[in-house]
Design a protein around this motif. Structure first.
Motif: not given
Length: 336
Positions: A100-126
């Motif tokens: 009859i429906g669904a329960v939606k739970a959403a967590l803001d992961i913006s900060e950890s996502k940005r940190y993850e992208e930063q780590l990825k960038f540093l692993s590939l760049h000088d």
């Protein structure tokens, strides 16, 4: 129900109960605060209209998949304001087992996502120049081997005189020189070219779908850009030694092509070494004189005396040149 609402309102996650048509039946405070509205104002509105501003659910929406499959589904979405959300959707069934429906739970992961992208960038760049690093460059050589990007040209560039600048003016000035070199390469080469700093003073570029003539044209463009840079920055000029070799087909190893380009660069470096060194030394001496680091007459007399002593000792031409440089940059005092 009041106690359950109190518990759900205390969560940092957005929680909402949706019917089969994606209408909000109930939402906690975090869900309403995420869009700056009261919980009551969300009731009856559709989920994708509230949080995405769209007329239909996002492709692959976890809530839709959960109600279609009857299973818990998860995924990540980006909201129009640029935030990243991790969504988990759980199907809700009636007594007969009908969804009859669904329960939606959403967590803001913006900060950890940005940190993850930063780590990825540093692993590939000088980190200093922002160019790709050696690890990424080597991986691209492997990836492009046997690809459809032939003919493929590899260019190697060496920044002449970096050690001399570091030893004389300090590593901060040396870093400025490296960053200027990176800017010259980025300005001269194309967006499709892969540029990397592969060593302390060494850079390399992979030029896909580039034959010998185009490679030579790009090398000339780099030299022209260097000349323009040096006219604007005569106090800290750039001197580059270049080598470029083209691989015409997958039958020619890109690793071997890289080695040939590196060898060619080194031969050019040997040919240009004396000229580049003399020009760099000249600019460094001019900079030192402006800062009153040298009393010219005394330094010249001391240099003449040291060179005569060097001749008596049988020093090599390279040792004699180093001795002359030492005298010129030591404020007339020979360090102990």
């Amino acid at each position: 129900m009041a106690e359950k609402s109190l518990i759900l309102d205390s969560l940092t996650e957005m929680v909402a109960f949706l019917d089969r048509d994606m209408h909000v039946i109930w939402a906690n405070k975090t869900a309403s605060q995420s869009v700056g509205k009261s919980p009551e104002s969300l009731f009856g509105a559709k989920c994708h209209e509230i949080w995405q501003g769209k007329n239909a659910p996002c492709p692959g929406c976890p809530v839709v998949r959960s109600m279609e499959t009857g299973q818990v589904c998860a995924g990540e979405v980006t909201s129009p304001d640029g935030r990243f959300w991790r969504i988990t959707a759980t199907p809700v069934k009636d007594k007969e087992g009908k969804i009859i429906g669904a329960v939606k739970a959403a967590l803001d992961i913006s900060e950890s996502k940005r940190y993850e992208e930063q780590l990825k960038f540093l692993s590939l760049h000088d980190s200093l120049t922002g160019l790709y690093n050696r690890a990424f460059f080597q991986e691209e050589l492997r990836r492009l081997s046997g690809s459809r990007e032939y003919p493929l040209t590899i260019m190697v560039a060496d920044l002449d005189g970096l050690k001399l600048v570091n030893d004389t003016l300090g590593h901060a000035k040396g870093d400025e020189l490296l960053q200027a070199c990176a800017d010259v390469l980025k300005t001269s080469l194309r967006r499709s070219d892969i540029i990397a700093r592969i060593g302390g003073d060494e850079f390399a570029a992979i030029l896909p779908k580039t034959g010998e003539k185009t490679g030579e044209d790009l090398a000339r463009r780099i030299r022209s850009t260097v000349e323009a840079h040096n006219k604007e920055h005569p106090e800290l000029p750039l001197h580059l030694s270049l080598g470029a070799v083209t691989s015409r087909s997958a039958a020619e190893s890109l690793e071997e092509t890289f080695k040939k380009a590196d060898d060619l660069m080194y031969r050019n470096k040997l040919l240009n070494r004396a000229s580049a060194r003399n020009q760099i030394v000249g600019h460094l001496l001019a900079a030192l004189k402006e800062k009153n680091y040298i009393t010219a007459g005394h330094a010249e007399r001391l240099q003449e005396l040291c060179l005569k002593t060097g001749e008596k000792l049988g020093l090599s031409p390279q040792q004699m040149a180093d001795l002359a440089l030492l005298v010129q940059t030591s404020d007339g005092q020979i360090p102990e």
